[in-house]
Design a protein around this motif. Structure first.
Motif, PDB file in Angstrom:
ATOM      1  N   LEU A 188       8.513  -3.451   4.052  1.00 52.21           N
ATOM      2  CA  LEU A 188       7.922  -4.691   3.557  1.00 52.21           C
ATOM      3  C   LEU A 188       7.002  -4.406   2.366  1.00 52.21           C
ATOM      4  CD1 LEU A 188       7.824  -7.801   4.484  1.00 52.21           C
ATOM      5  CD2 LEU A 188       5.511  -7.224   5.231  1.00 52.21           C
ATOM      6  N   LYS A 189       6.208  -3.352   2.488  1.00 54.02           N
ATOM      7  CA  LYS A 189       5.285  -3.015   1.403  1.00 54.02           C
ATOM      8  C   LYS A 189       6.047  -2.571   0.155  1.00 54.02           C
ATOM      9  CE  LYS A 189       1.171  -1.662   2.086  1.00 54.02           C
ATOM     10  NZ  LYS A 189       0.490  -2.669   1.219  1.00 54.02           N
ATOM     11  N   ALA A 190       7.091  -1.777   0.333  1.00 51.92           N
ATOM     12  CA  ALA A 190       7.877  -1.332  -0.821  1.00 51.92           C
ATOM     13  C   ALA A 190       8.527  -2.509  -1.533  1.00 51.92           C
ATOM     14  CB  ALA A 190       8.941  -0.336  -0.352  1.00 51.92           C
ATOM     15  N   LEU A 191       9.044  -3.469  -0.768  1.00 56.62           N
ATOM     16  CA  LEU A 191       9.656  -4.649  -1.379  1.00 56.62           C
ATOM     17  C   LEU A 191       8.610  -5.484  -2.100  1.00 56.62           C
ATOM     18  CD1 LEU A 191      12.128  -3.806   0.374  1.00 56.62           C
ATOM     19  CD2 LEU A 191      12.504  -6.232   0.803  1.00 56.62           C
ATOM     20  N   ALA A 192       7.429  -5.656  -1.481  1.00 59.12           N
ATOM     21  CA  ALA A 192       6.379  -6.481  -2.085  1.00 59.12           C
ATOM     22  C   ALA A 192       5.914  -5.890  -3.415  1.00 59.12           C
ATOM     23  CB  ALA A 192       5.201  -6.608  -1.119  1.00 59.12           C
ATOM     24  N   ARG A 193       5.918  -4.575  -3.525  1.00 59.29           N
ATOM     25  CA  ARG A 193       5.514  -3.940  -4.781  1.00 59.29           C
ATOM     26  C   ARG A 193       6.552  -4.141  -5.880  1.00 59.29           C
ATOM     27  NH1 ARG A 193       3.262   1.681  -1.994  1.00 59.29           N
ATOM     28  NH2 ARG A 193       1.118   0.956  -1.645  1.00 59.29           N
ATOM     29  N   ALA A 194       7.825  -4.294  -5.476  1.00 60.54           N
ATOM     30  CA  ALA A 194       8.903  -4.422  -6.457  1.00 60.54           C
ATOM     31  C   ALA A 194       9.161  -5.870  -6.869  1.00 60.54           C
ATOM     32  CB  ALA A 194      10.186  -3.812  -5.887  1.00 60.54           C
ATOM     33  N   ILE A 195       8.887  -6.797  -5.967  1.00 61.14           N
ATOM     34  CA  ILE A 195       9.203  -8.217  -6.185  1.00 61.14           C
ATOM     35  C   ILE A 195       8.064  -8.899  -6.945  1.00 61.14           C
ATOM     36  CG2 ILE A 195       9.485 -10.421  -4.945  1.00 61.14           C
ATOM     37  CD1 ILE A 195      10.907  -8.773  -2.735  1.00 61.14           C
ATOM     38  N   ARG A 226       3.161 -25.454   2.910  1.00 65.36           N
ATOM     39  CA  ARG A 226       2.563 -24.118   3.020  1.00 65.36           C
ATOM     40  C   ARG A 226       3.531 -23.076   2.467  1.00 65.36           C
ATOM     41  NH1 ARG A 226       0.612 -21.028   8.635  1.00 65.36           N
ATOM     42  NH2 ARG A 226      -0.269 -19.177   7.611  1.00 65.36           N
ATOM     43  N   ILE A 227       3.064 -22.300   1.501  1.00 65.85           N
ATOM     44  CA  ILE A 227       3.884 -21.260   0.879  1.00 65.85           C
ATOM     45  C   ILE A 227       3.097 -19.955   0.888  1.00 65.85           C
ATOM     46  CG2 ILE A 227       5.046 -20.498  -1.222  1.00 65.85           C
ATOM     47  CD1 ILE A 227       5.352 -23.438  -2.005  1.00 65.85           C
ATOM     48  N   VAL A 228       3.715 -18.914   1.392  1.00 69.24           N
ATOM     49  CA  VAL A 228       3.141 -17.568   1.369  1.00 69.24           C
ATOM     50  C   VAL A 228       3.998 -16.730   0.432  1.00 69.24           C
ATOM     51  CG1 VAL A 228       2.547 -15.515   2.708  1.00 69.24           C
ATOM     52  CG2 VAL A 228       2.299 -17.792   3.742  1.00 69.24           C
ATOM     53  N   GLY A 229       3.395 -16.288  -0.679  1.00 66.81           N
ATOM     54  CA  GLY A 229       4.131 -15.466  -1.630  1.00 66.81           C
ATOM     55  C   GLY A 229       4.286 -14.038  -1.132  1.00 66.81           C
ATOM     56  N   TRP A 230       5.133 -13.273  -1.810  1.00 71.19           N
ATOM     57  CA  TRP A 230       5.396 -11.915  -1.364  1.00 71.19           C
ATOM     58  C   TRP A 230       4.155 -11.022  -1.447  1.00 71.19           C
ATOM     59  CZ3 TRP A 230       8.679  -8.819   1.137  1.00 71.19           C
ATOM     60  CH2 TRP A 230       9.854  -9.397   1.590  1.00 71.19           C
ATOM     61  N   SER A 231       3.371 -11.162  -2.480  1.00 71.39           N
ATOM     62  CA  SER A 231       2.143 -10.371  -2.583  1.00 71.39           C
ATOM     63  C   SER A 231       1.163 -10.746  -1.471  1.00 71.39           C
ATOM     64  CB  SER A 231       1.492 -10.589  -3.950  1.00 71.39           C
ATOM     65  OG  SER A 231       0.272  -9.886  -4.046  1.00 71.39           O
ATOM     66  N   GLN A 232       1.059 -12.040  -1.198  1.00 69.28           N
ATOM     67  CA  GLN A 232       0.164 -12.502  -0.132  1.00 69.28           C
ATOM     68  C   GLN A 232       0.663 -12.051   1.240  1.00 69.28           C
ATOM     69  OE1 GLN A 232      -0.123 -16.760   0.251  1.00 69.28           O
ATOM     70  NE2 GLN A 232      -2.100 -16.687   1.300  1.00 69.28           N
ATOM     71  N   LEU A 233       1.976 -12.074   1.447  1.00 65.48           N
ATOM     72  CA  LEU A 233       2.536 -11.608   2.718  1.00 65.48           C
ATOM     73  C   LEU A 233       2.141 -10.154   2.963  1.00 65.48           C
ATOM     74  CD1 LEU A 233       4.465 -11.809   5.180  1.00 65.48           C
ATOM     75  CD2 LEU A 233       6.346 -11.263   3.620  1.00 65.48           C
ATOM     76  N   SER A 241      -0.450  -8.434   1.570  1.00 63.47           N
ATOM     77  CA  SER A 241      -1.899  -8.233   1.730  1.00 63.47           C
ATOM     78  C   SER A 241      -2.403  -8.780   3.069  1.00 63.47           C
ATOM     79  CB  SER A 241      -2.660  -8.885   0.568  1.00 63.47           C
ATOM     80  OG  SER A 241      -2.456 -10.288   0.545  1.00 63.47           O
ATOM     81  N   LEU A 242      -1.892  -9.939   3.487  1.00 62.57           N
ATOM     82  CA  LEU A 242      -2.325 -10.505   4.768  1.00 62.57           C
ATOM     83  C   LEU A 242      -1.905  -9.623   5.939  1.00 62.57           C
ATOM     84  CD1 LEU A 242      -1.640 -14.347   4.351  1.00 62.57           C
ATOM     85  CD2 LEU A 242      -3.859 -13.228   4.615  1.00 62.57           C
ATOM     86  N   THR A 243      -0.696  -9.095   5.902  1.00 60.12           N
ATOM     87  CA  THR A 243      -0.260  -8.248   7.019  1.00 60.12           C
ATOM     88  C   THR A 243      -0.997  -6.915   7.019  1.00 60.12           C
ATOM     89  OG1 THR A 243       1.684  -7.639   5.690  1.00 60.12           O
ATOM     90  CG2 THR A 243       1.977  -9.335   7.368  1.00 60.12           C
ATOM     91  N   ASP A 244      -1.406  -6.417   5.844  1.00 61.49           N
ATOM     92  CA  ASP A 244      -2.288  -5.243   5.797  1.00 61.49           C
ATOM     93  C   ASP A 244      -3.602  -5.547   6.515  1.00 61.49           C
ATOM     94  OD1 ASP A 244      -0.515  -3.705   4.350  1.00 61.49           O
ATOM     95  OD2 ASP A 244      -1.642  -3.763   2.463  1.00 61.49           O
ATOM     96  N   ARG A 245      -4.177  -6.705   6.203  1.00 62.85           N
ATOM     97  CA  ARG A 245      -5.458  -7.081   6.797  1.00 62.85           C
ATOM     98  C   ARG A 245      -5.339  -7.259   8.309  1.00 62.85           C
ATOM     99  NH1 ARG A 245      -9.408  -9.177   3.228  1.00 62.85           N
ATOM    100  NH2 ARG A 245      -8.766  -9.113   1.044  1.00 62.85           N
ATOM    101  N   TYR A 274       3.851 -10.664  13.408  1.00 60.77           N
ATOM    102  CA  TYR A 274       4.911  -9.686  13.673  1.00 60.77           C
ATOM    103  C   TYR A 274       4.766  -8.467  12.762  1.00 60.77           C
ATOM    104  CZ  TYR A 274       9.762  -7.972  14.132  1.00 60.77           C
ATOM    105  OH  TYR A 274      10.881  -7.207  14.341  1.00 60.77           O
ATOM    106  N   PHE A 275       4.690  -8.699  11.452  1.00 61.93           N
ATOM    107  CA  PHE A 275       4.604  -7.573  10.524  1.00 61.93           C
ATOM    108  C   PHE A 275       3.209  -6.946  10.522  1.00 61.93           C
ATOM    109  CE2 PHE A 275       8.548  -9.305   8.744  1.00 61.93           C
ATOM    110  CZ  PHE A 275       9.272  -8.133   8.580  1.00 61.93           C
ATOM    111  N   GLY A 276       2.182  -7.716  10.862  1.00 57.93           N
ATOM    112  CA  GLY A 276       0.853  -7.126  11.011  1.00 57.93           C
ATOM    113  C   GLY A 276       0.837  -6.101  12.132  1.00 57.93           C
TER     114      GLY A 276
END
Length: 537
Positions: free
Chosen positions: A12-19, A31-38, A40-44, A74-76
């Motif tokens: 997920l992190k590798a894809l978020a860095r590329a997208i 409600r929209i969660v962008g890839w960068s937000q997805l 960062s939120l799951t990291d938190r 789930y991803f968190g």
């Protein structure tokens, strides 16, 4: 060493860095969660779970409806090394206490209206996170340390809880690498007649995900997910789509609504729908037939995918009628297997004459009760089994594992429980589930086979086949029918259809008609309700 996939959190992190950062990852209404937000939120969330004492290998449940919060939780968990598991939110206190204990839950993400009953069933000292509370907001506001990195073990696990159709729910233990292969996450389909691209590294997977954005001709986004995430079919579909960089959309409603689905397809320009067979297809087709804008609303759709329940040919064609370019993928699968076989239907007809064909890349066979192989061209009904990438088995179920995942001639197989026979052309004809088989006078009758014939009649909204005691044959076949409108003359018409399409011993001897739904809340057939109606006469 050949790359076979990766830990989902690392991926997920590798894809978020590329997208591109603002590409939508999750959409529900406004409600929209962008890839960068997805990312960062799951990291938190991962950092917050770690700070609250959860360790890699601990188990956390998601007792949540289809919302972005489910995916975030789930991803968190995965990024923290915590093992996620789906929890059916229809379960009551006793059922919850049982699975919480057997699955060893240390934490639970839960909706506010389930929180009291779920909290009471949780083991002492376990963490309960209400996603409607400030506790969930606090978790998402946790500060990830500068050196934070997701848990990266490829053999770490996620659990998928079964639906309990063969006993109490069990936790299927999937290692990430095996699931990656079983789900075909690295496989990128090309045009008709072209071989697919198979990514050979995480870098290549991320680059392909970045390239195929929502506007790309090969994109299947947005995927509008109708199937509940609390079941394997919905969960697997969501994960596959996201790990290809897709946009996952969910209905802005707590329950399935056919008209709202059509409105959302039109609003989002959805290219893909994922559903559970006739439970969704029938009301969706009815709604489309009643609307003047059906063709316009459906024009963006390229495919409809279904798994987990019977999807009748007639309902497939009713959907295709409103978009002749539509492809319908009807998959045979389970929480233990992902996909095993498939039927593809277009306006021109169905692949294999409507019979399931084994998915490529895995060995699919039929075995009899003594584990002797029934080879193509041989007669007999057998259990569908497959090898290839498989889960480790069920958590704490040694006896069940020995039966479900036997070793045959040095190869480990999954015995799916689906019954089938080989057609003359080498295709697999699905018959039904072994545990639902009716023995009448020594003959086996599979409910799904009889239901498929009766369901084709326009006067049938839904039908379940069960049985009642019979003094001569032990059990007799009984049809419980939910009519679509007036039932006058329907029994005679169904009897005629059954006699034309089925062997004599499969023909229902008695019919019962009801206005009661014959489906569970998850869209799967409710045989217990049908049996109760038959028992009451």
């Amino acid at each position: 060493m050949v790359w076979q996939g990766d830990n989902f959190g690392i991926a997920l992190k590798a894809l978020a860095r590329a997208i591109e950062p603002d590409r939508p990852a999750l959409v529900q209404g406004g409600r929209i969660v962008g890839w960068s937000q997805l990312d960062s939120l799951t990291d938190r969330i991962a950092a917050g779970l770690t700070a609250r004492g959860l360790k890699p290998g601990d188990v956390a449940g998601q007792m949540l409806r289809n919302t972005p919060d489910y995916i975030l939780a789930y991803f968190g968990c995965i990024k923290a090394g915590v093992t996620p598991v789906n929890v059916n939110y229809h379960y009551k206190d006793r059922e919850l206490a049982d699975i919480f204990s057997r699955f060893g839950l240390k934490a639970l993400f839960v909706e506010s209206d389930f929180a009291n009953s779920a909290g009471a069933a949780m083991p002492d000292g376990a963490l309960t996170i209400d996603v409607g509370s400030t506790g969930w907001a606090d978790l998402q506001s946790s500060v990830a340390p500068p050196d934070f990195a997701p848990h990266d073990h490829k053999q770490a696990l996620f659990f998928t809880a079964t639906g309990g159709t063969t006993g109490m729910p069990k936790a299927v233990m999937w290692p990430f690498e095996a699931a990656w292969q079983a789900f075909g996450i690295s496989v990128w389909q090309r045009g008709m007649g072209e071989p697919p691209l198979v990514a050979t590294s995480l870098e290549e997977q991320a680059a392909e995900a970045a390239k195929i954005g929502p506007d790309h001709p090969a994109s299947t986004s947005p995927l509008l997910l109708l199937s509940p995430l609390m079941h394997g079919a919905g969960q697997f579909s969501a994960v596959i789509h996201l790990l290809k960089g897709g946009t996952l959309a969910m209905l802005p409603s707590e329950k399935f609504d056919a008209d709202l689905t059509i409105d959302e397809v039109k609003r989002l320009g959805a290219r893909n729908l994922f559903m559970v067979g006739d439970a969704f297809a029938l009301p969706l087709a009815d709604a489309l037939d009643a609307r003047d804008d059906a063709v316009d609303a459906m024009k963006s759709l390229r495919m409809v995918t279904s798994s987990g329940a019977v999807f009748s040919e007639s309902n497939k064609m009713r959907l295709i009628k409103h978009n002749p370019q539509l492809m319908v993928f009807d998959a045979l699968g389970s929480s233990e297997s992902s996909g095993t076989a498939i039927v593809i239907t277009t306006a021109a007809g169905s692949s294999g004459g409507g019979k399931f064909q084994a998915l490529p890349g895995r060995s699919t066979k039929l075995f009899d009760a003594d584990l002797n192989e029934i080879k193509p061209g041989e007669d007999g009904i057998g259990i569908v089994a497959r090898s290839g990438p498989l889960p480790l088995g069920y958590l704490g179920e040694d006896e069940k594992n020995a039966k479900t995942f036997p070793e045959i001639d040095g190869q480990r197989y999954l015995m799916t429980g689906d019954q089938a026979r080989w057609g003359a052309d080498g295709t697999m004809e699905f018959i039904g589930r072994d545990n639902m088989c009716i023995n009448t006078g020594g003959e086996k009758v599979f409910p799904e086979e009889v239901e498929a014939v009766l369901q084709e009649h326009a006067g049938v909204k839904d039908v379940r086949i069960v049985s009642l005691p019979d003094p001569r044959f032990g059990r007799k076949v009984v049809a419980v029918v939910q009519p679509d409108g007036d039932a006058d003359g329907l029994q005679e018409a169904l009897d005629t259809a059954a006699r034309e399409g089925l062997a004599g011993y499969k023909i229902p001897r008695t019919y019962f008609f009801t206005d009661t739904s014959l489906r569970l809340n998850n869209g799967k057939p409710d045989y217990k309700a049908a049996q109760a109606i038959a028992n009451e006469g």
